[in-house]
Design a protein around this motif. Structure first.
Motif, PDB file in Angstrom:
ATOM      1  N   SER A  55       0.848  -1.199   0.000  1.00 44.60           N
ATOM      2  CA  SER A  55       0.000   0.000   0.000  1.00 44.60           C
ATOM      3  C   SER A  55       0.878   1.242   0.000  1.00 44.60           C
ATOM      4  O   SER A  55       2.025   1.208   0.431  1.00 44.60           O
ATOM      5  CB  SER A  55      -0.886   0.058   1.240  1.00 44.60           C
ATOM      6  N   PHE A  56       0.303   2.329  -0.499  1.00 44.47           N
ATOM      7  CA  PHE A  56       0.982   3.622  -0.465  1.00 44.47           C
ATOM      8  C   PHE A  56       0.124   4.615   0.287  1.00 44.47           C
ATOM      9  O   PHE A  56      -1.090   4.654   0.100  1.00 44.47           O
ATOM     10  CB  PHE A  56       1.185   4.168  -1.882  1.00 44.47           C
ATOM     11  N   ARG A  57       0.779   5.421   1.106  1.00 42.13           N
ATOM     12  CA  ARG A  57       0.093   6.581   1.653  1.00 42.13           C
ATOM     13  C   ARG A  57       0.179   7.682   0.611  1.00 42.13           C
ATOM     14  O   ARG A  57       1.266   8.024   0.157  1.00 42.13           O
ATOM     15  CB  ARG A  57       0.796   7.053   2.938  1.00 42.13           C
TER      16      ARG A  57
ATOM     17  N   THR B 210      -3.884   0.638  -2.541  1.00 44.29           N
ATOM     18  CA  THR B 210      -3.243  -0.671  -2.466  1.00 44.29           C
ATOM     19  C   THR B 210      -3.104  -1.230  -3.873  1.00 44.29           C
ATOM     20  O   THR B 210      -3.964  -1.973  -4.334  1.00 44.29           O
ATOM     21  CB  THR B 210      -4.067  -1.618  -1.573  1.00 44.29           C
ATOM     22  N   PRO B 211      -2.043  -0.835  -4.570  1.00 43.87           N
ATOM     23  CA  PRO B 211      -1.904  -1.259  -5.969  1.00 43.87           C
ATOM     24  C   PRO B 211      -1.467  -2.710  -6.121  1.00 43.87           C
ATOM     25  O   PRO B 211      -1.527  -3.238  -7.238  1.00 43.87           O
ATOM     26  CB  PRO B 211      -0.870  -0.300  -6.545  1.00 43.87           C
ATOM     27  N   VAL B 212      -1.020  -3.356  -5.047  1.00 40.76           N
ATOM     28  CA  VAL B 212      -0.676  -4.781  -5.124  1.00 40.76           C
ATOM     29  C   VAL B 212      -1.381  -5.502  -3.977  1.00 40.76           C
ATOM     30  O   VAL B 212      -1.243  -5.128  -2.816  1.00 40.76           O
ATOM     31  CB  VAL B 212       0.852  -4.997  -5.030  1.00 40.76           C
TER      32      VAL B 212
ATOM     33  N   GLU C  92      -1.689  -4.786 -17.964  1.00 45.03           N
ATOM     34  CA  GLU C  92      -1.748  -3.428 -18.484  1.00 45.03           C
ATOM     35  C   GLU C  92      -0.956  -2.470 -17.618  1.00 45.03           C
ATOM     36  O   GLU C  92      -0.602  -2.788 -16.478  1.00 45.03           O
ATOM     37  CB  GLU C  92      -3.209  -2.962 -18.534  1.00 45.03           C
ATOM     38  N   SER C  93      -0.760  -1.282 -18.139  1.00 45.25           N
ATOM     39  CA  SER C  93      -0.067  -0.247 -17.386  1.00 45.25           C
ATOM     40  C   SER C  93      -0.824   0.058 -16.094  1.00 45.25           C
ATOM     41  O   SER C  93      -2.040   0.186 -16.097  1.00 45.25           O
ATOM     42  CB  SER C  93       0.015   1.011 -18.244  1.00 45.25           C
ATOM     43  N   GLY C  94      -0.106   0.098 -14.990  1.00 42.37           N
ATOM     44  CA  GLY C  94      -0.725   0.413 -13.713  1.00 42.37           C
ATOM     45  C   GLY C  94      -1.267  -0.796 -12.976  1.00 42.37           C
ATOM     46  O   GLY C  94      -1.881  -0.654 -11.928  1.00 42.37           O
ATOM     47  N   SER C  95      -1.019  -1.997 -13.507  1.00 44.81           N
ATOM     48  CA  SER C  95      -1.572  -3.180 -12.849  1.00 44.81           C
ATOM     49  C   SER C  95      -0.734  -3.604 -11.637  1.00 44.81           C
ATOM     50  O   SER C  95      -1.145  -4.483 -10.885  1.00 44.81           O
ATOM     51  CB  SER C  95      -1.691  -4.335 -13.847  1.00 44.81           C
ATOM     52  N   GLY C  96       0.444  -2.979 -11.457  1.00 44.81           N
ATOM     53  CA  GLY C  96       1.228  -3.268 -10.253  1.00 44.81           C
ATOM     54  C   GLY C  96       2.426  -4.170 -10.493  1.00 44.81           C
ATOM     55  O   GLY C  96       2.994  -4.701  -9.543  1.00 44.81           O
ATOM     56  N   LYS C  97       2.843  -4.317 -11.735  1.00 45.69           N
ATOM     57  CA  LYS C  97       3.979  -5.187 -12.044  1.00 45.69           C
ATOM     58  C   LYS C  97       5.266  -4.644 -11.434  1.00 45.69           C
ATOM     59  O   LYS C  97       6.017  -5.369 -10.782  1.00 45.69           O
ATOM     60  CB  LYS C  97       4.135  -5.314 -13.571  1.00 45.69           C
ATOM     61  N   SER C  98       5.493  -3.354 -11.670  1.00 44.08           N
ATOM     62  CA  SER C  98       6.741  -2.777 -11.156  1.00 44.08           C
ATOM     63  C   SER C  98       6.741  -2.731  -9.638  1.00 44.08           C
ATOM     64  O   SER C  98       7.755  -3.051  -9.004  1.00 44.08           O
ATOM     65  CB  SER C  98       6.943  -1.365 -11.704  1.00 44.08           C
ATOM     66  N   VAL C  99       5.626  -2.349  -9.056  1.00 47.37           N
ATOM     67  CA  VAL C  99       5.574  -2.243  -7.595  1.00 47.37           C
ATOM     68  C   VAL C  99       5.846  -3.599  -6.961  1.00 47.37           C
ATOM     69  O   VAL C  99       6.644  -3.716  -6.022  1.00 47.37           O
ATOM     70  CB  VAL C  99       4.208  -1.689  -7.130  1.00 47.37           C
ATOM     71  N   SER C 100       5.240  -4.668  -7.491  1.00 43.22           N
ATOM     72  CA  SER C 100       5.443  -5.954  -6.828  1.00 43.22           C
ATOM     73  C   SER C 100       6.867  -6.463  -7.000  1.00 43.22           C
ATOM     74  O   SER C 100       7.387  -7.126  -6.093  1.00 43.22           O
ATOM     75  CB  SER C 100       4.414  -6.996  -7.285  1.00 43.22           C
TER      76      SER C 100
ATOM     77  N   GLY D 281       9.521   5.560   0.691  1.00 41.38           N
ATOM     78  CA  GLY D 281       9.157   5.545   2.104  1.00 41.38           C
ATOM     79  C   GLY D 281       7.664   5.517   2.351  1.00 41.38           C
ATOM     80  O   GLY D 281       7.211   5.072   3.408  1.00 41.38           O
ATOM     81  N   SER D 282       6.871   5.965   1.364  1.00 44.03           N
ATOM     82  CA  SER D 282       5.423   6.002   1.550  1.00 44.03           C
ATOM     83  C   SER D 282       4.783   4.633   1.362  1.00 44.03           C
ATOM     84  O   SER D 282       3.588   4.469   1.567  1.00 44.03           O
ATOM     85  CB  SER D 282       4.809   6.991   0.556  1.00 44.03           C
ATOM     86  N   ALA D 283       5.593   3.640   0.968  1.00 42.24           N
ATOM     87  CA  ALA D 283       5.038   2.309   0.711  1.00 42.24           C
ATOM     88  C   ALA D 283       5.086   1.451   1.968  1.00 42.24           C
ATOM     89  O   ALA D 283       5.972   1.592   2.802  1.00 42.24           O
ATOM     90  CB  ALA D 283       5.833   1.629  -0.403  1.00 42.24           C
TER      91      ALA D 283
ATOM     92  N   PHE E 163      15.836  -1.959 -16.033  1.00 43.33           N
ATOM     93  CA  PHE E 163      14.657  -1.103 -16.129  1.00 43.33           C
ATOM     94  C   PHE E 163      14.267  -0.810 -17.568  1.00 43.33           C
ATOM     95  O   PHE E 163      15.011  -1.050 -18.504  1.00 43.33           O
ATOM     96  CB  PHE E 163      14.911   0.201 -15.387  1.00 43.33           C
ATOM     97  N   GLN E 164      13.088  -0.209 -17.671  1.00 48.14           N
ATOM     98  CA  GLN E 164      12.488   0.049 -18.968  1.00 48.14           C
ATOM     99  C   GLN E 164      13.265   1.068 -19.799  1.00 48.14           C
ATOM    100  O   GLN E 164      13.392   0.919 -21.009  1.00 48.14           O
ATOM    101  CB  GLN E 164      11.066   0.558 -18.735  1.00 48.14           C
ATOM    102  N   GLU E 165      13.780   2.122 -19.136  1.00 50.48           N
ATOM    103  CA  GLU E 165      14.425   3.212 -19.865  1.00 50.48           C
ATOM    104  C   GLU E 165      15.933   3.040 -19.850  1.00 50.48           C
ATOM    105  O   GLU E 165      16.594   3.397 -18.889  1.00 50.48           O
ATOM    106  CB  GLU E 165      14.086   4.557 -19.218  1.00 50.48           C
TER     107      GLU E 165
ATOM    108  N   ASP F  45      12.354  -5.398 -16.072  1.00 52.02           N
ATOM    109  CA  ASP F  45      11.089  -4.655 -16.075  1.00 52.02           C
ATOM    110  C   ASP F  45      10.910  -3.956 -17.422  1.00 52.02           C
ATOM    111  O   ASP F  45      11.462  -2.885 -17.654  1.00 52.02           O
ATOM    112  CB  ASP F  45      11.089  -3.639 -14.926  1.00 52.02           C
ATOM    113  N   GLU F  46      10.162  -4.577 -18.303  1.00 48.30           N
ATOM    114  CA  GLU F  46       9.934  -4.079 -19.659  1.00 48.30           C
ATOM    115  C   GLU F  46      11.240  -3.623 -20.321  1.00 48.30           C
ATOM    116  O   GLU F  46      11.368  -2.480 -20.727  1.00 48.30           O
ATOM    117  CB  GLU F  46       8.928  -2.915 -19.638  1.00 48.30           C
ATOM    118  N   PRO F  47      12.216  -4.526 -20.433  1.00 48.41           N
ATOM    119  CA  PRO F  47      13.529  -4.103 -20.910  1.00 48.41           C
ATOM    120  C   PRO F  47      13.551  -3.735 -22.387  1.00 48.41           C
ATOM    121  O   PRO F  47      14.516  -3.131 -22.844  1.00 48.41           O
ATOM    122  CB  PRO F  47      14.410  -5.328 -20.651  1.00 48.41           C
TER     123      PRO F  47
END
Ligand code: ATP
Ligand code: MG
Lengths: 336, 330
Positions: free
Chosen positions: A13-15, A22-24, A42-50, A60-62, A104-106, A187-189
């Motif tokens: 979760s993120f504050r 709670t994206p994951v 899809e984008s925003g589904s929580g792949k990177s966060v998990s 720190g907010s996680a 990473f992606q970029e 992550d989306e290399p």
């Protein structure tokens, strides 16, 4: 075979200013040595966060929920309970890069523009291989050579902006591998690269994985890429894994309506004349998570009064397969 | 890198030449010429009747009848070749004698101020960015606004008062009276440093407040860069990571405004110096202007502008060192 990494019930979760999101939620998957897990969604589904949670790279907010399990079998044979480590300190630093590498992606942005790529590769080598000076440099040159960069002896002293995008992503792969990780998270290399370069980089990663016997988590939003590289696939939607199993089986007979939608969205030659059919509707924001099954507002098969009120549990659906859907739960056996 | 340094060095010399020409033209601005004023000074009140011919003789004697260009070349040539800035007629002594130690003291204040500015603003700005939103960060923001709002001379007066009360120190002036005529020694140097911190702090005050905000803002941006996350993901220890990656780029805007800071310090110096009872070049410059003592004024102007041009050169080199893209791009 004993798994390299077992994730169970991972919840992050993120504050935020808008409140707690709670994206994951309750993510679980397993990665084996020498095998690839494709994480698609899809984008925003929580792949990177998990995956960032796996090396405690979240801001720190996680907050990682206390009943989350991330168990990693280190090269030494020791079992590391990642959820018990902090964001700082020698234990997590040893894990980062040395045990679990990340790409990473970029490719442009993942190198610092003010140091040579050799400097940044050697930094990783020194940190995790205990090599110094000339040895570290030799290893860096060898790694650049291994990822197919010509003139590695010259390239090692060049700055990131002197390399093309594809070359930079190869260099990033060299960097991650030079620390000798047993598990690599990509992550989306290839997303930022053009199509021909994409194919080359994919080919390279597959070859290197075979050679080095690493576990690999390959993140993408493209099921077509998953089909080329991953033995296992996990499909993520709105922070949960809705379907997972052997890639071939899942692609041949997808069981979750979302996976079915994703597969229809892939353009293929024999269906070129058909209208490209993406999954209808938009992914909701994590702030407005639907009640019940997260996918029900977009689902063509939703069961009114069930899907919109109660979230389905993960159930077994054939050999090595699991689905989180009421349609399966009705017909299949509940998971043990 | 060597190419770049040479490049910028040539640029600096060229700028200095232009600046010296400008300074020379300013010296020529006041009505009458050096010979007029020289004769007036020398003979006024002596009862001697000065004729046009006498002045002409002085003029020829001093080479003032030559065209402007020649006089400029003479002037700058003597400075560059012999360190001879000409005669100060207000004192009948060479300019170098009049200016003397004040150059070193002014430069001392300048560097002390710069060092104090950067030693405070850079680490604290980085700290504030890393601990963004903490109470420490909030406190620093308040302090920054205070720093920007409070005029220097007021701060100087306040500090002077407290320094006197608490340390009982005679903090005015640049050295203890005992050392004023003494030759330079370690003890004298230490005494000067002990006196220097107060003016340096006063002059650094507003710059610290400003640069702190700059560092905090750029550092916050840099911290969010993927390259920082990537470095963290390969296990680089946090302190080393902060210094090596985001901080190096975060001080860029500070380094690129060194010349600006020098300029500002020079223009704020006279008023602070007046309050603190220092004698430095700015005050002397003012006096030289009032006396139309143009060789002294010229020498001071030249030194102040050279200092600014030189610090700009230093800033350019530092920038290229901090961000190699600059030298590779050129
Ligand atoms: N630091 C953060 N603070 C608050 N919310 C965040 C933060 N990082 C990510 N999120 C939220 O978490 C959700 C999942 O993000 P994530 O980056 O994992 O998506 P993703 O699946 O990797 O998408 P993409 O394919 O675009 O990379 C997003 O809705 C995002 O807004
Ligand atoms: Mg992502």
């Amino acid at each position: 075979m004993e798994p390299l990494l077992t994730v169970e019930n991972l919840t992050v979760s993120f504050r935020t200013d808008e409140g707690l999101i709670t994206p994951v939620m309750g993510v679980g998957f397993t990665v084996y040595k020498g095998k690839t897990l494709g994480l698609v969604g899809e984008s925003g589904s929580g792949k990177s966060v998990s995956t960032k949670a796996l090396i405690r790279l979240l801001p720190g907010s996680a907050r990682i929920a206390p009943d989350s399990r991330m168990h990693y079998r280190a090269k030494s044979g020791e079992l590391i309970k990642i959820e018990t480590l902090g964001n700082r300190g020698p234990a997590i630093r040893h894990l980062r890069g040395g045990e679990i590498g990340m790409i990473f992606q970029e490719p442009m942005a993942s190198f610092s523009p003010v140091y040579t790529i050799g400097n940044q590769i050697m930094e990783a080598v020194r940190l995790h291989r205990g090599l110094s000076g000339r040895q570290a440099r030799t290893l860096a040159v060898d790694m650049l050579d291994k990822v197919g960069i010509s003139n590695p002896r010259d390239r090692v002293d060049q700055y990131p902006h002197e390399l093309s995008g594809g070359m930079r992503q190869r260099a990033m792969i060299a960097l991650a591998l030079s620390a000798g990780p047993a598990l690599l998270i990509a992550d989306e290399p290839t997303t930022a690269l053009d199509v021909t370069v994409q194919a080359q980089v994919l080919e390279l990663m597959r070859g290197l994985q075979d050679e080095l016997g690493m576990g690999l988590i390959f993140i993408t939003h493209d099921l077509g890429v998953i089909a080329q590289i991953a033995e296992e696939v996990a499909v993520m939607y709105l922070g949960t894994i809705v379907e997972r199993g052997p890639t071939r089986a899942v692609i041949r007979a997808p069981q979750h309506p979302y996976t079915q939608g994703l597969l229809r969205a892939i353009p293929s030659l024999d269906r070129l004349n058909d209208r490209l059919q993406a999954v209808p509707g938009d992914i909701p924001s994590p702030l407005e998570r639907p009640t019940g099954c997260g996918f029900h507002p977009r689902c063509p098969h939703k069961i009114a009064g069930l899907c919109d009120t109660t979230a389905p549990a993960e159930t077994a659906a054939g050999p090595g397969r699991r689905v989180r859907c009421w349609l399966n739960e009705e017909s299949g056996r509940p998971a043990a | 890198m060597i190419r770049l340094v040479l490049d910028r060095f040539v640029g600096m010399v060229f700028t200095m030449a232009l600046v010296s020409l400008l300074v020379f033209l300013i010296m020529e601005l006041p009505p009458g010429d050096y010979a007029d004023r020289y004769a007036f000074r020398k003979y006024s009140g002596t009862g001697v009747n000065v004729t046009e011919g006498d002045i002409q003789a002085i003029r020829e004697d001093l080479g003032l009848d030559k065209p402007l260009v020649f006089r400029y070349v003479d002037w700058i040539g003597n400075i560059v070749l012999y360190g001879d800035f000409g005669q100060a007629f207000a004192f009948e002594t060479p300019v170098t004698k009049v200016i003397g130690d004040k150059v070193w003291l002014t430069l001392g204040i300048l560097f002390a101020t710069l060092i104090v500015t950067y030693l405070i603003s850079i680490p604290i700005g980085i700290f504030a960015a890393v601990n963004r939103g903490s109470s420490g960060d909030y406190l620093l923001t308040v302090f920054s606004y205070l720093g920007l709002a409070l005029p220097n001379f007021l701060l100087a007066l306040i500090l002077l008062y407290f320094a006197n009360r608490w340390f009982g120190a005679d903090i005015g002036g640049l050295m203890s009276p005992a050392f004023e005529r003494a030759p330079w020694s370690l003890a004298k140097l230490w005494d000067v440093i002990a006196h220097l911190w107060l003016p340096a702090f006063v002059l650094a005050w507003s710059a610290v407040a400003y640069q702190l905000q700059t560092v905090r803002a750029t550092m916050s941006d840099e911290l969010n860069k993927l390259s920082v996350t990537a470095a963290r993901a390969r296990g680089v220890p946090e302190t080393k990571l902060l210094i090596k990656y985001p901080a190096r780029l975060a001080i860029n805007p500070v380094v690129s405004t060194i010349g600006f800071d020098v300029n500002r310090i020079f223009s704020e110096l006279p008023i602070v110096a007046a309050v603190l009872g220092l004698t430095e070049l700015g005050e002397l410059l003012l006096r030289a202007y009032l006396d139309l003592d143009m060789y002294v004024a010229g020498a001071i102007l030249l030194m102040l502008t050279f200092a600014i041009v030189f610090m700009n050169f230093v800033s350019d080199i530092l920038l290229a060192w901090l961000d190699p893209r600059i030298k590779l791009g050129s």
